[in-house]
Structures are given as C-alpha cells and as structure tokens.
Design a protein around this motif. Structure first.
Motif, PDB file in Angstrom:
ATOM      1  N   LEU A   1      -4.346  -4.296 -10.145  1.00 14.91           N
ATOM      2  CA  LEU A   1      -3.957  -4.625  -8.903  1.00 14.91           C
ATOM      3  C   LEU A   1      -4.880  -4.736  -7.595  1.00 14.91           C
ATOM      4  CD1 LEU A   1      -0.778  -2.185  -9.069  1.00 14.91           C
ATOM      5  CD2 LEU A   1      -0.939  -4.834  -9.554  1.00 14.91           C
ATOM      6  N   TRP A   2      -5.704  -3.576  -7.528  1.00 10.97           N
ATOM      7  CA  TRP A   2      -6.872  -3.759  -6.514  1.00 10.97           C
ATOM      8  C   TRP A   2      -8.113  -2.790  -7.161  1.00 10.97           C
ATOM      9  CZ3 TRP A   2      -7.346   0.921  -4.859  1.00 10.97           C
ATOM     10  CH2 TRP A   2      -6.340   1.582  -4.653  1.00 10.97           C
ATOM     11  N   SER A   3      -9.294  -3.158  -6.594  1.00 14.53           N
ATOM     12  CA  SER A   3     -10.317  -2.378  -7.174  1.00 14.53           C
ATOM     13  C   SER A   3     -11.468  -2.133  -6.124  1.00 14.53           C
ATOM     14  CB  SER A   3     -10.857  -2.703  -8.482  1.00 14.53           C
ATOM     15  OG  SER A   3     -11.903  -1.993  -8.755  1.00 14.53           O
ATOM     16  N   HIS A   4     -11.848  -1.046  -5.768  1.00 14.56           N
ATOM     17  CA  HIS A   4     -12.835  -1.015  -4.870  1.00 14.56           C
ATOM     18  C   HIS A   4     -13.945   0.181  -5.111  1.00 14.56           C
ATOM     19  CE1 HIS A   4     -10.409  -3.458  -2.024  1.00 14.56           C
ATOM     20  NE2 HIS A   4      -9.343  -2.646  -2.356  1.00 14.56           N
ATOM     21  N   SER A   5     -14.946   0.147  -4.505  1.00 17.79           N
ATOM     22  CA  SER A   5     -16.054   1.117  -4.513  1.00 17.79           C
ATOM     23  C   SER A   5     -15.684   2.292  -3.494  1.00 17.79           C
ATOM     24  CB  SER A   5     -17.501   0.755  -4.212  1.00 17.79           C
ATOM     25  OG  SER A   5     -17.568  -0.165  -5.547  1.00 17.79           O
ATOM     26  N   ASN A   6     -15.581   3.553  -4.001  1.00 21.88           N
ATOM     27  CA  ASN A   6     -15.588   4.570  -3.004  1.00 21.88           C
ATOM     28  C   ASN A   6     -16.719   4.884  -2.195  1.00 21.88           C
ATOM     29  OD1 ASN A   6     -16.785   6.858  -4.230  1.00 21.88           O
ATOM     30  ND2 ASN A   6     -15.334   6.997  -5.614  1.00 21.88           N
TER      31      ASN A   6
ATOM     32  N   GLN B   1      -9.758   0.972   2.822  1.00 25.07           N
ATOM     33  CA  GLN B   1      -9.725   2.350   3.766  1.00 25.07           C
ATOM     34  C   GLN B   1      -9.129   2.359   5.244  1.00 25.07           C
ATOM     35  OE1 GLN B   1     -13.410   4.577   3.714  1.00 25.07           O
ATOM     36  NE2 GLN B   1     -12.650   6.321   5.035  1.00 25.07           N
ATOM     37  N   ILE B   2      -8.346   2.868   5.715  1.00 26.15           N
ATOM     38  CA  ILE B   2      -7.931   2.656   6.999  1.00 26.15           C
ATOM     39  C   ILE B   2      -8.612   3.758   7.982  1.00 26.15           C
ATOM     40  CG2 ILE B   2      -5.726   3.053   8.544  1.00 26.15           C
ATOM     41  CD1 ILE B   2      -4.321   2.796   5.908  1.00 26.15           C
ATOM     42  N   GLY B   3      -9.497   3.134   8.812  1.00 28.00           N
ATOM     43  CA  GLY B   3     -10.179   3.834   9.562  1.00 28.00           C
ATOM     44  C   GLY B   3     -11.595   4.305   9.097  1.00 28.00           C
ATOM     45  N   HIS B   4     -11.885   5.564   9.191  1.00 28.67           N
ATOM     46  CA  HIS B   4     -13.046   6.276   8.647  1.00 28.67           C
ATOM     47  C   HIS B   4     -12.833   7.511   8.118  1.00 28.67           C
ATOM     48  CE1 HIS B   4     -13.635   8.599  12.357  1.00 28.67           C
ATOM     49  NE2 HIS B   4     -13.696   7.502  12.993  1.00 28.67           N
ATOM     50  N   ARG B   5     -13.624   8.291   7.639  1.00 27.02           N
ATOM     51  CA  ARG B   5     -13.421   9.653   7.219  1.00 27.02           C
ATOM     52  C   ARG B   5     -13.364  10.442   8.499  1.00 27.02           C
ATOM     53  NH1 ARG B   5     -17.095  12.074   2.429  1.00 27.02           N
ATOM     54  NH2 ARG B   5     -18.790  11.670   4.026  1.00 27.02           N
ATOM     55  N   GLY B   6     -12.285  11.474   8.353  1.00 28.03           N
ATOM     56  CA  GLY B   6     -12.136  12.399   9.273  1.00 28.03           C
ATOM     57  C   GLY B   6     -12.145  13.849   8.977  1.00 28.03           C
ATOM     58  N   SER B   7     -12.651  14.805   9.742  1.00 30.08           N
ATOM     59  CA  SER B   7     -12.716  16.164   9.462  1.00 30.08           C
ATOM     60  C   SER B   7     -11.345  16.763   9.786  1.00 30.08           C
ATOM     61  CB  SER B   7     -13.689  17.042  10.283  1.00 30.08           C
ATOM     62  OG  SER B   7     -13.597  18.353  10.058  1.00 30.08           O
ATOM     63  N   LEU B   8     -10.835  17.814   8.811  1.00 28.98           N
ATOM     64  CA  LEU B   8      -9.679  18.492   8.910  1.00 28.98           C
ATOM     65  C   LEU B   8      -9.893  19.538   9.861  1.00 28.98           C
ATOM     66  CD1 LEU B   8      -8.765  16.718   6.710  1.00 28.98           C
ATOM     67  CD2 LEU B   8      -7.491  18.458   5.699  1.00 28.98           C
TER      68      LEU B   8
ATOM     69  N   SER C   1     -15.725   4.706  -7.905  1.00 28.71           N
ATOM     70  CA  SER C   1     -14.590   4.001  -8.555  1.00 28.71           C
ATOM     71  C   SER C   1     -13.491   4.341  -7.935  1.00 28.71           C
ATOM     72  CB  SER C   1     -14.727   3.959  -9.835  1.00 28.71           C
ATOM     73  OG  SER C   1     -13.857   3.167 -10.545  1.00 28.71           O
ATOM     74  N   PHE C   2     -12.372   3.290  -7.424  1.00 23.66           N
ATOM     75  CA  PHE C   2     -11.151   3.430  -6.886  1.00 23.66           C
ATOM     76  C   PHE C   2     -10.432   2.405  -7.256  1.00 23.66           C
ATOM     77  CE2 PHE C   2      -8.537   4.045  -2.550  1.00 23.66           C
ATOM     78  CZ  PHE C   2      -7.788   4.876  -3.343  1.00 23.66           C
ATOM     79  N   ILE C   3      -9.354   2.575  -8.084  1.00 20.68           N
ATOM     80  CA  ILE C   3      -8.703   1.295  -8.759  1.00 20.68           C
ATOM     81  C   ILE C   3      -6.938   1.631  -8.916  1.00 20.68           C
ATOM     82  CG2 ILE C   3      -9.302   2.316 -11.114  1.00 20.68           C
ATOM     83  CD1 ILE C   3      -9.417  -0.546 -12.229  1.00 20.68           C
ATOM     84  N   ALA C   4      -6.317   0.541  -8.803  1.00 22.40           N
ATOM     85  CA  ALA C   4      -4.971   0.761  -9.043  1.00 22.40           C
ATOM     86  C   ALA C   4      -4.579  -0.196 -10.063  1.00 22.40           C
ATOM     87  CB  ALA C   4      -4.234   0.386  -7.760  1.00 22.40           C
ATOM     88  N   VAL C   5      -3.762   0.305 -11.068  1.00 18.56           N
ATOM     89  CA  VAL C   5      -3.393  -0.834 -12.172  1.00 18.56           C
ATOM     90  C   VAL C   5      -1.935  -0.780 -12.455  1.00 18.56           C
ATOM     91  CG1 VAL C   5      -5.536  -0.426 -13.498  1.00 18.56           C
ATOM     92  CG2 VAL C   5      -3.572   1.291 -13.980  1.00 18.56           C
ATOM     93  N   ASN C   6      -1.416  -1.964 -12.689  1.00 22.44           N
ATOM     94  CA  ASN C   6      -0.087  -2.204 -13.005  1.00 22.44           C
ATOM     95  C   ASN C   6       0.434  -1.033 -14.220  1.00 22.44           C
ATOM     96  OD1 ASN C   6       2.539  -3.273 -14.144  1.00 22.44           O
ATOM     97  ND2 ASN C   6       2.119  -5.154 -13.119  1.00 22.44           N
ATOM     98  N   LEU C   7       1.378  -0.441 -13.827  1.00 21.93           N
ATOM     99  CA  LEU C   7       2.014   0.492 -14.790  1.00 21.93           C
ATOM    100  C   LEU C   7       2.508  -0.152 -16.145  1.00 21.93           C
ATOM    101  CD1 LEU C   7       2.978   3.611 -15.360  1.00 21.93           C
ATOM    102  CD2 LEU C   7       4.985   2.998 -14.440  1.00 21.93           C
ATOM    103  N   PHE C   8       3.037  -1.443 -15.889  1.00 23.95           N
ATOM    104  CA  PHE C   8       3.656  -1.979 -17.043  1.00 23.95           C
ATOM    105  C   PHE C   8       2.784  -3.102 -17.874  1.00 23.95           C
ATOM    106  CE2 PHE C   8       6.997  -2.044 -13.423  1.00 23.95           C
ATOM    107  CZ  PHE C   8       7.542  -0.926 -14.160  1.00 23.95           C
ATOM    108  N   THR C   9       1.564  -3.368 -17.257  1.00 19.30           N
ATOM    109  CA  THR C   9       0.697  -4.259 -18.018  1.00 19.30           C
ATOM    110  C   THR C   9      -0.617  -3.916 -17.998  1.00 19.30           C
ATOM    111  OG1 THR C   9       0.148  -5.562 -15.995  1.00 19.30           O
ATOM    112  CG2 THR C   9       2.050  -6.162 -17.329  1.00 19.30           C
TER     113      THR C   9
END
Length: 551
Positions: A195-200, A248-255, A183-191
């Motif tokens: 705003l968008w919702s995706h599966s991680n 997601q921008i690109g893919h997961r990368g190791s640090l 679960s990965f979600i953004a909600v409007n602070l005021f309402t």
C-alpha cells in the motif's frame, strides 16, 4: 271490503294493470337472476384458476430453490494442519483475520528464510533486501494452504495487523511493519500487495520501543495514524506517521521522560489521549495533544485532561504516579465509566481508577512472570489471570477484576520461556483458560528444556478441581494463541515453533489443532478430592463446551 269491491267494479282495467305490472316486475327480477348466475359462475372459476396457478408458482419456486439451485458450499475446515519452513528463524508474532473472506479466520506470521519458498513470487533482492530477509505469510485457517507470502523487511522490529485503512472496500485493512534497518511498509491484508513503503529515519543508535501505537486521526484523512516510540540514550522520542500514506507528520519530538519498556495509549474520562510509559519506580506520561504540538509546531485539534495536566506539572519528570516498585506491565481494562488501568509492579498488582489513578484494590504479587490476561470465571464477570512466581514455583491466580478477590489458584511449574496463557469465551458466558506448564514437576536439576516437554492444560470454571492435559510439545515455542476460527463453531490453538536463537536457522513450523478433537485423548488431572465423576464423564463435559465471540 264493500269499498274494494265497488272500486273493482268501477275500474276493472286498473286492477288488471296492477297485477300485470307486478307479474312483469317479478319476471324481470327472475331474468336478472338468471343472467347473473353465469357471471358468478365464471368469476368463481377464475378465482379457482388464479388460486391454483399461484399455488403452482409457489411450489415451483420452492422446488427450484430447494433442489435445482445448489446451496453455497460451506468451506471444509480441517481439524489439524501444519506448515514447515526449513533453514529459517521466526518472530514472536501471530495475527488473525479473514484474509480470503471465507468466514474462517486465517493466520499471519513472520519468518526469516534463507531459501526461497515455492509460494514466493518476489525474492528478497526484488524488494531491495539482501538474503536472508523477513517474509510475511498469510495461511488459510481452513486447510493451512499459503494464501500469500512476500518479503517485507530486512529484519522486523514491530508489526501490527488489521489497522483500518481508508474507505476503499478492497483495501479495508492493512499490516504495518517497521524494519530495524530503514524500512517502513504497509501491505494489504487480503492480497499482500504494497500500500505504501518508505525508509525510516531513526538512525543507527536508536532502539525502537514496542508496541506500534495507533493514535487518533491527526491529519484528518479519515484513517487512524501511527506512533512509533524510540529511545536514544536516556531520551524517549515519538514520531507520528499518517496511517493512509506512511509519511511522517512533523518531525521527531521528545517525550521528556526517561522511561523504558512497553508503552500504552490510555483515554481518560474526558476523552483525552495519553501515552503512558513505565519509568523508574513510577508511571510517566504525555498527552497526544502535547506531542502533536511538539512535532508540528502548531496548535493541535486534540485536548488535554486538566486533572492529568496538574499531576504532570507537579513533577519535573512527567510522572503521574509513584510506584512501590519497578513498573513491569500496564493494561487498559474495562471499568464502570470507561477505561481503568491495571498496573503490575515488582511489589504488587493493582487496579487504578482510569481518571483519578486512585487504587481500587491491591494484590501482593512480587514475581509476576508476564503480562496478565482477562477472562470470565463467573458468568459475564471479568477476571484477571496472573502468573506469579519463578518457573519452578509458578502459581496461576484468578482474581475478580472488580474487587481483587482471589477466585482460584493452582501451582503449575513451567519451563523457562514457556508461552503465555490465553482464554476463550464459552457459551455459558464463562471462559475456557489455556495454561502451559508441568503439572508433575521433575527434580530441579533434571529440568533441561531440551529434554522436558511443555504441557498444555485446559481449565473451565465449572470444574474447578480439574485440569485437562491436551498436548505435549518438545519444540521451542515462539508464539501461541487460542482462536475461534468460526463463530460458535470450532476453537483451535495455533502454535509457532522455531529455533531459540535468530543466529541459528532451523525448522520453523506453524500448526493448528482443534481443541474438541484433542479432548478424547487428553489426560484428566485431578487437583483435589471431592468429585466422583469418571475421567470419561469429565472429557464428555469438555467436549460439549461451545464457544462464542466476545462482543
């Protein structure tokens, strides 16, 4: 004279003509004057009428504005309110923001509830979650009423509010929530609207590291982007997501580090962004530029710092700095020419130059309980608050941030799991500090958290020998913060209490208490001899404190 008389005798008519012309000239002047006088009188009357007319209009406007058009009502802010949820659990999360735009800060928190609330228009099943699920709630700071409440995840791993969103004026802020289970979600602070919702795509064996980091605008859409760090086995990886769409921008990368703990985003003097992570007795790092190139496979618009890259290249484990003990906490603090680093290890607390990572000062502190906080002991001079020692022998230490010198210290035992300290700027450019503890320590065998109350103490540098005991709380405190709800008006503290275990639902409460209203009934604790002021005089001094926003 003889010539004049002779001339008059020779030309008698000429003399008469000249006299008559003079008389005619004088007569015409008199007629002109008589004609101009009525005109001047009319102009004078017009000016008088215009003056009194304009005066009347001005007075009429003042009357309309002052007496007929009502002044906008200023919202009434209650000194105390409380909101309860039964059969629930809660999270260590509190955020503030002006949700309903009444110029009073509002409170946001999370709870996981079995029963539906009257304020919820959508249930867990409506959002695709099983019951119980996690709800986010926005509560009015003025009266404690629920502004909006909605299910956001099955279970929450990370949450961050007030993330800037694109230029749409109606959607200027957001709360980002990362769930533990896809679960990965953004909600409007005021309402509270989505705003968008995706599966991680982290996977079941991956643990999510805190916090949710905000990185520069990678995809160049005008919105800062998001970085989530995860750990699988000994490997730490990073994933970058668009702040405006959640993709997601690109893919997961190791640090390429084996770090663990709380990460930090640091900006060097050259403007390069680095992700710092505690490693085993060291400080490890990687630039946002390097991570971006790893996850996208293309050149990054960001830059590295040559000095930092030289330090990293000399170590196979991407280590920037070796520590005398395990690194526990990292903080960005204001420096003379940018950000400096405050590093707390198991052996000492030290301030590092933000560019060269050279220690400016070191203070021996071997058992720091939690992340330090900043405040002002002297006017406009930053100090750092360190809680050193175990719960029974804890000491509150205030250090000058620029020199590391000790400004104030006080033994203040605490219960296990006591809330962190906090501070609020006062009008005299110092800070009021709030500490939880037990001034009168009981026998160690008698310190049962279920029987002993947490005590909240207030301290101000103008009275270094005084602590003011504001409140006593016996419930389990999950989160706490002192907040300036209105600029220069009233400071209050917010307390989030709930069950100690997420497996045992119970009563969850959010309460607000205005600090000034607690002062008259507070207990004055004298830390030493030397002051002759009465307890009431001390309370009066605390009541007169005024607060200001930090800028």
């Amino acid at each position: 004279m003889a010539n004049k008389d002779l001339e008059a005798e020779i030309h008698p008519l000429k003399n008469e003509d000249s006299k008559s012309q003079e008389n005619l000239g004088n007569q015409s002047k008199n007629e002109d004057n008589l004609k101009s006088k009525p005109l001047q009188t009319r102009l004078s009357r017009c000016r008088t009428v215009a003056f009194f007319l304009s005066l009347f209009v001005c007075l009429f406007v003042v009357f309309i504005v002052s007496f007929i058009i009502p002044c906008p009502e200023r919202p009434l802010s209650q000194a105390t309110w409380r909101l309860d949820y039964s059969t629930a659990v809660t999270y260590d999360f509190l955020a503030v923001g002006d949700v309903n735009r009444d110029k009073i800060q509002d409170v946001l928190f999370l709870h996981k509830n079995t029963n539906s609330s009257d304020n919820v228009s959508r249930s867990c099943t409506d959002e695709g979650f099983s019951t119980p699920c996690a709800f986010m709630v926005a509560v009015s700071g003025a009266n404690g009423s629920v502004l909006w409440e909605r299910p956001v995840a099955q279970d929450v791993a990370l949450a961050k509010c007030a993330v800037p969103h694109p230029s749409d004026s109606e959607v200027s802020s957001a709360c980002i929530l990362v769930g533990r289970l896809e679960s990965f979600i953004a909600v409007n602070l005021f309402t509270g609207e989505t705003l968008w919702s995706h599966s991680n795509t982290f996977g079941g064996n991956v643990s999510i590291l805190s916090p949710l980091l905000q990185v520069p605008d990678v995809d160049r859409d005008g919105t800062p982007d998001l970085l989530i760090l995860t750990r699988e086995g000994q490997e730490v990886s990073g994933s970058i997501y668009s702040g405006s769409t959640g993709y997601q921008i690109g893919h997961r990368g190791s640090l390429s580090v084996d770090g663990d703990g709380v990460a930090l985003l640091h900006v060097t003097r050259s403007g390069a962004h680095y992700i710092l992570l505690p490693c085993e007795s060291a400080l490890c790092g990687i630039s946002v530029k390097s991570l971006h190139e790893r996850v996208t496979g293309r050149d990054s618009p960001f830059k590295d710092d040559s000095h930092w890259e030289n330090m990293l290249n000399r170590s196979a484990q991407r280590r920037l700095l070796l520590s005398s003990g395990a690194v526990r906490y990292l903080m960005n603090v204001p420096g003379k020419a940018g950000q400096d680093l405050l590093l707390v290890s198991s052996e000492a607390c030290m301030l590092l130059d933000g560019q060269d990572l050279v220690p400016r000062w070191t203070f021996s502190a071997t058992q720091v309980l939690r992340k330090p906080i900043l405040g002002h002991y002297k006017p406009d001079t930053l100090a750092v608050v360190i809680e050193n020692g175990t719960s029974t022998d804890r000491q509150i230490l205030l250090l000058d941030l620029s020199t590391g010198s000790l400004l104030w210290s006080q033994p203040l035992p605490s219960l296990p799991g006591s809330p962190p300290s906090t501070s609020l700027m006062t009008a005299d450019h110092r800070s009021a500090f709030f500490f939880w503890g037990l001034h009168e320590l009981l026998d160690t065998n008698e310190m049962d958290p279920q029987d002993t109350q947490h005590s909240l103490y207030m301290f101000h540098p103008t009275l270094p020998g005084i602590l003011l005991e504001l409140a006593n709380v016996s419930a389990n405190i999950v989160a706490f913060d002192a907040i300036l709800f209105e600029p220069s008006r009233h400071a209050a503290y917010v307390l989030l209490t709930g069950p100690a275990s997420s497996d045992m639902p119970g009563l969850v409460s959010v309460t607000k208490h205005k600090v000034r209203d607690l002062v008259p009934g507070s207990r004055v604790v004298h830390l030493g001899e030397g002051r002759s002021d009465s307890d009431q005089a001390i309370r009066d001094r605390f009541s007169r404190l005024r607060y200001r926003s930090e800028v």
